[in-house]
Every structure is written in structure tokens, then in C-alpha cells.
Scaffold this active site. Structure first.
Site, short mmCIF file in Angstrom:
data_model
loop_
_atom_site.label_atom_id
_atom_site.label_comp_id
_atom_site.label_asym_id
_atom_site.label_seq_id
_atom_site.Cartn_x
_atom_site.Cartn_y
_atom_site.Cartn_z
N SER A 129 0.94 -1.14 -0.07
CA SER A 129 0.12 0.04 0.04
C SER A 129 0.94 1.39 0.03
O SER A 129 1.93 1.33 0.59
CB SER A 129 -0.90 0.10 1.16
OG SER A 129 -1.43 1.17 1.50
N TYR A 154 -1.51 -0.85 11.00
CA TYR A 154 -1.86 -1.20 9.64
C TYR A 154 -0.58 -0.92 8.46
O TYR A 154 -0.24 -1.95 7.96
CB TYR A 154 -3.25 -1.03 9.27
CG TYR A 154 -3.24 -1.12 7.59
CD1 TYR A 154 -3.37 -2.41 7.21
CD2 TYR A 154 -3.10 0.04 6.87
CE1 TYR A 154 -3.53 -2.46 5.93
CE2 TYR A 154 -3.23 -0.18 5.59
CZ TYR A 154 -3.35 -1.37 4.90
OH TYR A 154 -3.47 -1.50 3.67
N LYS A 158 2.34 -3.39 6.62
CA LYS A 158 2.75 -3.25 5.34
C LYS A 158 4.42 -3.04 5.24
O LYS A 158 4.72 -3.81 4.25
CB LYS A 158 2.05 -2.60 4.46
CG LYS A 158 0.72 -2.63 4.38
CD LYS A 158 0.48 -3.93 3.48
CE LYS A 158 -1.25 -4.51 3.38
NZ LYS A 158 -1.24 -5.78 2.82
#
Ligand code: UFG
Length: 349
Positions: A129, A154, A158
């Protein structure tokens, strides 16, 4: 279509996963879904069957479960690659429950990599992302842009997953990886059979817009209009989810062409253009002729001001660029929302 063209798609019943399954099938691959349905609906499988004209194989289970994954790899002969979507992705929830995110997102990747090694499968497309960039100093962001601290657990998962992949490749493991850094996926399949299915109140902008336009939500709150942008609202690079699906096909095809046994690369997957929240609302109203009731509210904690991609590398390396516009995406999102509305009123009646 040959049976030794199978691609495991973890999280393949989810929003981006299901659209990618369609594009894989269209490109001649045999997608095999692995999903625990923690954030997906079983009806997606019927919808996929309707789009593809044939059923898709699905193994229901958790990617952190090594025994389960090993059974999948043993049962499915002819797997040539994996696309790994399965992960938790709610930014706000990750701040509340960081361990849930670290446990799920990191463990599932590690267990999957071990299963791939054991099964002799070396091609992996990883769902990363643009959140890995944090708030970059310069726009648009290229793949060389320095990664800033992530804004959420989060985002950090990644970043760490990319490092796990890079370290594994550096160890000369027989692994070829393409990490795709998505910008903001929106829209739905033009058939209106699959799309985003937010559980409860949507966090993301476009499902909130479509639910407000459909009268499910009273009003949309625009999170802040005092940012340093043209109209004061945040800027993002919105990409049609069908375009995103085709980017995965191109990434797999690219890995197939690479003769090296071990390889790692990252590519931005965006349009290269930034749009503000107000622009998204205005374009939605224009293409649908439906008004969106909105108010300007406070900034949302954790939001970055603006981010959009430099999309040159995707054109150069993957021979891929977006084909669909913001207008297409918002029109398709609206058609999907209307379809959902009809389905729920049928269930209610
Ligand atoms: N927004 C509103 N009102 C809403 C929802 C969103 O104004 O009700 C605004 C946000 O403040 C932001 C923009 O719309 O400016 C887009 O917000 P989204 O929640 O749709 O998307 P984000 O850019 O926050 O997050 C998305 C993905 C994440 C990913 C991130 C990377 O959801 O998974 O992009 O930037 F990490």
C-alpha cells in the site's frame, strides 16, 4: 487454459481479491481462492461463477494455519504463483488493536512463504500500500521516495511485510516477488455483481458517499477543509478496482519473464493524479445526477494531507497503466450500491 496455470489468491473473496480473480481468469489463469471469510461474503463465489460462467475453486481457511496451507499446496497441483491479499486493513481498528494486526498480517505472510518454499512455488505478488510512504515530503511519490514512519499499525505491517520479503529474497531463497503499492482502490465490477461490501459503517470515502446517496446514511462528513490543498480537503490517487486487478495479472506475467531465481521489486499502482474529497463528491454528483448530503467536519486523526503516485515505473516495468477514469469508478460504485439496495430490499420483503 492449462491446469498448470493455477494461481493461489489468498483473500480472493474480498474486494480487491475478487476483482483480481476475474482478471486472472480473463487472462487465461486458473484462480484458486484461499479465504477465511472473516471479511468476505460466501455469496461472492456465486457472483464470480455468474461472471466467469464457471465455478471458482475455493479453500476456506486461515493463512496462518500452516497445516491448512500445506494441504492446499498438496491438493492443488500445477500452482505457478500466489497473489497474497489476505490481511486486515482497517486503519482505525489497527490503532485500537495493534496486536491483532501484527499477528494476522505478519504471521500469514511468514506461513505462506514457508508453504510456497515447501511446495516449490516461487512467484509472489504481494498486496502492499502507498501507506508505506507515510506523509511524503515530495509529490508525486516514486518507488524511491523515502519511507517515513507509518501512520498506523496497519501501515507498519505493510512496511514490515515488505522487509520480510526483501530479506527472504536477499537470503537467495528461490523467490520472485513483486510488491504492489496500491493507492486508493474504488469502484466495482461493471457487471455490478461484485464490489466493496463494507461491514457496518464504512470507513472509506466512496462507500460512504454511495450509502449517503442511497439514503442509508443521513450525511457524509468531509474530514477537514483546512488542509494545504487547492480546496482544503485531502488529496488521494483513486484507482478503479478493475484496473488494479489487471495490474496483478501484469505483475505475474512480469515475474514469469524474469530469468533470475531470486528477485524483489516494488511498483506503485495508481493513476498518477490526485483528487480532493470535494472533487470526488462533485464528480459523483455529476455522473450519477444524485446529490450527496455532506457537512464539513473536523480532521480525522491519522489522515495524511495529500498523496498521489508517480506511475512511470508501472508503465515501464509492467507495461500497465490505468484505463478507467474517476468517472467510471464512481459510476460503477453507484450501480453496485443500487444493486445492493435492491438485494437488501428483496431480502426484507
Ligand atoms: N474521508 C472523508 N469522509 C469519510 C471518509 C473518508 O472525508 O467519511 C476522506 C478521508 O479523510 C481521506 C479521503 O476521504 O482524506 C480518503 O479516505 P479513505 O478512508 O477512503 O482512504 P484512506 O486514504 O484514508 O486509506 C486508504 C486505504 C488504506 C490505505 C491508505 C493509504 O483505506 O487501507 O489508503 O493511503 F492504507
Amino acid at each position: 487454459m492449462t491446469p498448470d496455470n493455477k494461481i493461489i489468491v489468498t483473500g480472493g473473496a474480498g474486494y480487491i481479491g475478487s476483482h483480481t480473480v476475474v482478471e486472472l481468469f480473463n487472462a487465461g489463469y486458473v484462480p484458486v481462492i484461499v479465504d477465511d471469510f472473516s471479511n468476505a461474503d460466501h455469496r461472492v463465489l456465486d457472483r464470480l461463477r455468474a461472471i466467469l460462467g464457471q465455478p471458482v475453486t475455493c479453500h476456506e481457511g486461515d493463512c496462518k494455519d500452516a497445516a491448512f496451507l500445506s494441504r492446499v499446496f498438496t491438493k492443488e497441483s500445477g500452482i505457478t504463483g500466489v497473489i497474497h491479499f489476505a490481511a486486515f486493513k482497517a486503519v482505525g481498528e489497527s490503532v485500537q488493536e495493534p496486536l491483532k494486526y501484527y499477528h494476522n498480517n505478519l504471521m500469514s505472510l511468514v506461513v505462506l512463504l514457508k508453504a510456497m518454499m515447501a511446495g516449490g512455488v516461487s512467484h509472489l505478488v504481494f498486496s502492499s500500500s502507498c501507506t508505506v510512504y507515510g506523509q511524503p515530503d515530495h509529490l508525486p511519490v516514486t518507488e524511491e521516495t523515502l519511507k517515513k514512519p507509518a501512520f498506523s499499525p496497519y501501515g507498519r505491517t505493510k512496511q514490515i511485510c515488505e522487509e520480510i520479503l526483501e530479506d527472504t529474497v536477499k537470503s537467495h531463497a528461490p523467490l520472485k516477488v513483486m510488491a504492489l503499492r496500491y493507492f486508493n482502490p474504488i469502484g466495482a465490477h461493471p457487471s455490478s455483481l461484485i464490489g466493496e461490501l463494507p461491514l457496518g459503517v464504512p470507513n472509506n470515502l466512496v462507500p460512504f458517499i454511495t450509502q449517503t446517496a442511497a439514503g442509508i446514511r443521513e450525511k457524509l462528513t468531509v474530514f477537514g477543509d483546512d488542509y494545504d490543498t487547492l480546496d482544503g480537503t485531502c488529496v488521494r490517487d483513486y484507482i478503479h478496482v478493475v484496473d488494479l486487478g489487471t495490474a496483478h495479472v501484469k505483475a505475474l506475467q512480469n515475474l514469469e519473464k524474469i530469468s533470475k531465481k531470486t528477485y524483489y521489486d516494488v511498483v506503485n499502482i495508481g493513476t498518477g493524479k490526485g483528487n480532493s474529497v470535494m472533487e470526488v463528491i462533485q464528480v459523483f454528483e455529476k455522473v450519477t445526477n444524485v446529490r450527496v448530503n455532506y457537512v464539513i467536519g473536523k480532521r480525522r486523526e491519522g489522515d495524511i494531507e495529500k498523496i498521489y503516485a508517480n506511475a512511470d515505473k508501472s508503465r515501464r516495468v509492467l507495461n500497465w497503466q490505468t484505463q478507467l477514469s474517476l468517472e467510471d469508478a464512481l459510476r460503477d460504485a453507484w450501480h453496485w450500491q443500487k444493486r445492493l439496495g435492491e438485494a437488501s430490499s428483496r431480502v426484507a420483503s
